[in-house]
Design a protein around this motif. Structure first.
Motif, mmCIF file in Angstrom:
data_model
loop_
_atom_site.group_PDB
_atom_site.id
_atom_site.type_symbol
_atom_site.label_atom_id
_atom_site.label_comp_id
_atom_site.label_asym_id
_atom_site.label_seq_id
_atom_site.Cartn_x
_atom_site.Cartn_y
_atom_site.Cartn_z
ATOM 1 N N VAL A 70 0.843 -1.205 0.000
ATOM 2 C CA VAL A 70 0.000 0.000 0.000
ATOM 3 C C VAL A 70 0.874 1.250 0.000
ATOM 4 N N VAL A 71 2.002 1.174 0.671
ATOM 5 C CA VAL A 71 2.864 2.341 0.857
ATOM 6 C C VAL A 71 3.419 2.888 -0.458
ATOM 7 N N PRO A 72 4.030 2.063 -1.338
ATOM 8 C CA PRO A 72 4.529 2.647 -2.588
ATOM 9 C C PRO A 72 3.429 3.221 -3.470
ATOM 10 N N VAL A 73 2.249 2.599 -3.464
ATOM 11 C CA VAL A 73 1.144 3.132 -4.256
ATOM 12 C C VAL A 73 0.731 4.504 -3.733
ATOM 13 N N ALA A 74 0.566 4.597 -2.416
ATOM 14 C CA ALA A 74 0.197 5.887 -1.818
ATOM 15 C C ALA A 74 1.296 6.916 -2.007
ATOM 16 N N LEU A 75 2.545 6.473 -1.947
ATOM 17 C CA LEU A 75 3.673 7.394 -2.088
ATOM 18 C C LEU A 75 3.775 7.937 -3.510
ATOM 19 N N PHE A 76 3.753 7.062 -4.484
ATOM 20 C CA PHE A 76 3.923 7.502 -5.870
ATOM 21 C C PHE A 76 2.735 8.330 -6.357
ATOM 22 N N CYS A 77 1.523 7.965 -5.939
ATOM 23 C CA CYS A 77 0.332 8.680 -6.407
ATOM 24 C C CYS A 77 0.009 9.901 -5.547
ATOM 25 N N GLY A 78 0.355 9.867 -4.281
ATOM 26 C CA GLY A 78 0.039 10.982 -3.404
ATOM 27 C C GLY A 78 1.066 12.087 -3.403
ATOM 28 N N ASP A 79 2.289 11.751 -3.758
ATOM 29 C CA ASP A 79 3.377 12.736 -3.733
ATOM 30 C C ASP A 79 3.507 13.510 -5.039
ATOM 31 N N THR A 80 2.936 12.978 -6.102
ATOM 32 C CA THR A 80 3.254 13.473 -7.442
ATOM 33 C C THR A 80 2.820 14.908 -7.714
ATOM 34 N N VAL A 81 1.585 15.284 -7.363
ATOM 35 C CA VAL A 81 1.115 16.652 -7.609
ATOM 36 C C VAL A 81 1.408 17.546 -6.409
ATOM 37 N N ALA A 82 1.181 17.021 -5.218
ATOM 38 C CA ALA A 82 1.379 17.821 -4.007
ATOM 39 C C ALA A 82 2.829 18.259 -3.853
ATOM 40 N N SER A 83 3.772 17.421 -4.288
ATOM 41 C CA SER A 83 5.176 17.800 -4.171
ATOM 42 C C SER A 83 5.505 18.993 -5.067
ATOM 43 N N GLU A 84 4.899 19.041 -6.256
ATOM 44 C CA GLU A 84 5.105 20.197 -7.134
ATOM 45 C C GLU A 84 4.579 21.467 -6.472
ATOM 46 N N ALA A 85 3.431 21.355 -5.802
ATOM 47 C CA ALA A 85 2.861 22.513 -5.114
ATOM 48 C C ALA A 85 3.743 22.936 -3.940
ATOM 49 N N SER A 86 4.285 21.956 -3.215
ATOM 50 C CA SER A 86 5.128 22.298 -2.065
ATOM 51 C C SER A 86 6.434 22.953 -2.494
ATOM 52 N N TRP A 87 6.894 22.627 -3.709
ATOM 53 C CA TRP A 87 8.119 23.251 -4.235
ATOM 54 C C TRP A 87 7.830 24.569 -4.954
ATOM 55 N N SER A 88 6.553 24.953 -5.019
ATOM 56 C CA SER A 88 6.114 26.157 -5.743
ATOM 57 C C SER A 88 6.466 26.088 -7.226
ATOM 58 N N SER A 89 6.494 24.876 -7.775
ATOM 59 C CA SER A 89 6.802 24.706 -9.203
ATOM 60 C C SER A 89 5.572 24.344 -10.018
ATOM 61 N N LEU A 90 4.447 24.118 -9.353
ATOM 62 C CA LEU A 90 3.248 23.692 -10.068
ATOM 63 C C LEU A 90 2.745 24.778 -11.013
ATOM 64 N N ARG A 91 2.729 26.007 -10.545
ATOM 65 C CA ARG A 91 2.226 27.091 -11.386
ATOM 66 C C ARG A 91 3.137 27.343 -12.587
ATOM 67 N N ALA A 122 6.786 -1.466 -8.678
ATOM 68 C CA ALA A 122 7.085 -1.842 -7.295
ATOM 69 C C ALA A 122 6.492 -3.205 -6.954
ATOM 70 N N MET A 123 5.282 -3.461 -7.460
ATOM 71 C CA MET A 123 4.629 -4.742 -7.164
ATOM 72 C C MET A 123 5.262 -5.897 -7.930
ATOM 73 N N VAL A 124 5.839 -5.608 -9.076
ATOM 74 C CA VAL A 124 6.528 -6.643 -9.837
ATOM 75 C C VAL A 124 7.909 -6.916 -9.249
ATOM 76 N N LEU A 125 8.554 -5.876 -8.758
ATOM 77 C CA LEU A 125 9.915 -5.997 -8.228
ATOM 78 C C LEU A 125 9.972 -6.982 -7.067
ATOM 79 N N LEU A 126 9.041 -6.873 -6.137
ATOM 80 C CA LEU A 126 9.083 -7.719 -4.937
ATOM 81 C C LEU A 126 9.011 -9.208 -5.275
#
Length: 288
Positions: free
Chosen positions: A94-115, A142-146
């Motif tokens: 669950v963790v890599p799925v949440a990490l890859f999908c949850g970090d992708t847009v929000a991280s751009e916003a946190s870096w002020s690079s989204l705009r 990630a699911m294939v790697l394991l």
């Protein structure tokens, strides 16, 4: 009088933020490399645990005396790969799925690079589409790697042979890889709900940890609700109720019923969440 929209010569919205560019950006992220390292290391951690503990389960079977999948972990490389999927499917994957999908847009916003991405100009729908496809691609990887690492390491340590089934009998060695591939495919589909939650939250917040943690937390809530037997048949509408339906693929005769129902529930929830993400982001005032 209709408005005239001027477009720069040669501009094509479909060519902005190519998938290969986004994939390369995400590949270089430290969290991608760390997560890959953790998943690749898990099979070796289990092998060490089995060696130190004298074998999986200590030969005791389940609490009611039945043989479980973990008790057959060292029977072959295929058994070891199936065991790694069993111990990780409930939470670790669950963790890599949440990490890859949850970090992708929000991280751009946190870096002020989204705009600045949107001002490139990258259309909002194109930006979300590129990020979603890449995030799901990394989640699948990630699911294939394991199990891939587990199958290789398990075969080297315990040999190549048929998949011994806890209920008795075995699957021929030639059938084990296709069955394990089916298991991975179902686990990926079942995690689309977590992906949808994380991606939707990522478009609603500028805090990546909030999106990732929120998706993981809501997934845990779903698991808790599924454990409440008083809900009766209502639990069948929870994605968590079907998360181990892939066990039907590790039977002498392949059973599709539970996996089809689980996939239908997961895809339905995921489509709604992805639609909410695209709809909300299209109307959002981007200031980050």
């Amino acid at each position: 009088m209709s408005a005239v929209t001027e477009v720069a010569p040669g501009y094509r919205a479909s060519r902005t933020l190519p998938l290969r560019v986004e994939a390369l950006r995400q590949w270089r992220r430290r969290r991608t490399l760390v997560m890959g390292g953790v998943l690749a290391a898990l099979p070796f951690v289990l092998m060490i645990a089995f060696a130190v503990g004298g074998g999986p389960g200590g030969g005791r079977g389940g609490g009611d005396g039945r043989i479980t999948l973990i008790d057959t972990a060292t029977a072959s490389g295929a058994n070891f790969a199936a065991t790694c999927l069993f111990v990780s499917a409930g939470f670790l994957l669950v963790v890599p799925v949440a990490l890859f999908c949850g970090d992708t847009v929000a991280s751009e916003a946190s870096w002020s690079s989204l705009r600045y991405l949107l001002a490139s100009p990258v259309p909002r729908a194109r930006l979300l589409w590129s990020k979603l496809v890449v995030a799901l691609g990394f989640s699948l990887a990630a699911m294939v790697l394991l199990p891939a690492v587990a199958l290789a390491a398990g075969t080297a340590a315990y040999g190549w042979g048929p998949l011994k089934l806890p209920a008795g009998g075995s699957l021929a060695a030639a059938d084990t890889v296709p069955r394990l591939a089916l298991v991975v495919a179902f686990v990926f589909v079942s995690q689309l709900v977590t992906a949808g939650l994380a991606f939707w939250l990522s478009t609603r917040t500028d805090a990546p940890l909030g999106a990732v943690g929120g998706a993981v937390g809501l997934t845990i809530v779903g698991n808790v609700l599924d454990a409440v037997t008083a809900l009766g048949s209502w639990r069948e509408f929870l994605p968590a109720h079907w998360q181990f339906a892939w066990a039907d693929a590790l039977q002498p005769h392949l059973e599709w019923g539970g996996m089809v129902k689980g996939a239908a529930v997961s895809v339905s929830y995921a489509l709604v969440l992805f639609a909410l993400a695209f709809r909300g982001f299209a109307r959002k005032d981007i200031v980050s």
